[in-house]
Enzyme design. Structure first.
Site: not given
Ligand code: UDP
Length: 361
Positions: A209
């Site tokens: 993303h």
């Molecule tokens: N996650 C979730 N469902 C999904 C994809 C990710 O619950 O379909 C969770 C994942 O386990 C983690 C978090 O969302 O805890 C990560 O979010 P994201 O990738 O949006 O944010 P980033 O870590 O990149 O800031």
């Protein structure tokens, strides 16, 4: 002690849950601590927000600022305007922000301008890549934070190098891992597991993303094609982020083994990760979760703000050049992926340490 807690986007909900539960526990034990939970509305649909409140037992926010959508500046401005009103109406001793999203930065600025102390959970991590909106959010937030709660020695060092007084840095561990360890026994198999005939350790999980990967359609297409071509026909489950879905609908990428699904709830997503052969991602939080679960993780980024997931964990930086994907996938299939070690203080007790620290401020 009165706290105002801020949560705005998916990773925030996962980080705030254990902090709320630790506050509730302290309150039940008769400690003088209270909170208001403010949802900025940055993520607003059921699958990116409400699901996490339901699954992780997060109480209904006291207020939702309803600031979803818009450009980075529009969203920052909308959150600041709305949060300023909230803070004027409900003064507090401490505004606690988590992570590195727009809400984190916007609410810290408002708090400081009202002479309210700010605590930042997951302070000090740096990718040193200023093209990432998250890096700007981290730098701005940490430049006005009073109390820094950190996940790693790297974060401590970054803060010290930038002139932060060591007395205000509290190395407490990782709240995201608190949530992971607590909920592991509740992980649940998604309904499509049987439908897609998924077999233990015989499928990939893919998430993407970040603007650097999904905003250029040709590059996104090339990366997807490399992943598909080197997957040895193992199913690739791709829970698609709304931001990516918007771009993806105009791309023609199909493959029999590519299964695109809606964003999953926390319990189903992490079941899927735990039982997968490997994860391919550009998320930061997921590299921490795969490290703790011992699942190989290929990160489609050129840098990381979480270097311990590489030096001590299962994460490797593949980069964003599609040509770099094949050697890493070959290494995976050759069974040559590294194992993970234990990361200091990623033990499920970070939120408890945060609340104990806050009570003693
Ligand atoms: N996650 C979730 N469902 C999904 C994809 C990710 O619950 O379909 C969770 C994942 O386990 C983690 C978090 O969302 O805890 C990560 O979010 P994201 O990738 O949006 O944010 P980033 O870590 O990149 O800031």
């Amino acid at each position: 002690m009165q706290l105002t807690l801020i949560a705005g986007a998916r990773p925030n909900f996962i980080k705030i849950a254990p902090i709320i539960h630790a506050i509730q526990k302290a309150k039940d034990e008769g400690k003088d601590i209270n909170y208001r939970l403010i949802h900025t509305g940055q993520h607003y649909d059921q699958k990116m927000s409400q699901t996490f409140f339901d699954e992780l037992n997060i109480p209904k926010p006291d207020l939702n600022l309803g600031c979803g959508g818009g450009t980075q500046a529009e969203q920052t401005a909308a959150i600041m305007l709305a949060f300023e009103k909230e803070l004027l109406a409900n003064p507090t001793d401490l505004v606690l922000v988590v992570g590195d999203v727009t809400s984190t930065m916007a609410c810290s600025i408002v708090a400081k301008k009202q002479h309210t102390k700010v605590a930042h959970v997951e302070a000090g991590i740096r990718s040193f890549d200023i093209t990432m909106p998250e890096e700007i959010n981290r730098m701005v937030t940490d430049s006005i934070t009073d109390y820094f709660f950190t996940t790693s020695e790297h974060a401590n060092e970054n803060l010290i190098k930038s002139g932060v007084n060591e007395d205000n840095i509290f190395f407490v561990g990782n709240v995201m891992i608190d949530t992971l360890l607590k909920n592991m026994p509740r992980f649940s198999k998604p309904a499509f597991f049987e439908e897609h005939n998924l077999k233990e350790k015989k499928y990939f999980v893919l998430t993407m993303h970040r603007p650097a990967n999904v905003d250029e359609t040709e590059k996104l297409k090339a990366m997807m094609q490399e992943i598909i071509d080197n997957s040895q026909d193992l199913p690739i489950i791709f829970p698609i982020h709304p931001r990516t879905a918007k771009i993806f609908k105009d791309l023609v990428i199909t493959a029999d083994n590519l299964k695109i699904v809606d964003p999953l709830g926390y319990l189903e997503f992490n079941y899927l990760v735990q039982h997968s052969f490997a994860v391919i991602t550009d998320s930061g939080g997921i590299t921490e979760e795969t490290t703790v679960m011992g699942v190989p993780c290929l990160t489609l980024r050129d840098n990381t703000e979480r270097p311990e997931t590489i030096t001590m964990g299962t994460n490797e930086l593949v980069g964003t050049n599609p040509e770099h994907i094949k050697p890493y996938m070959d290494k995976l299939f050759a069974g040559e992926w590294k194992m993970s070690g234990e990361i200091p203080l990623w033990d499920g007790k970070a939120a408890e340490r945060i609340v104990n620290t806050v009570l003693n401020l």
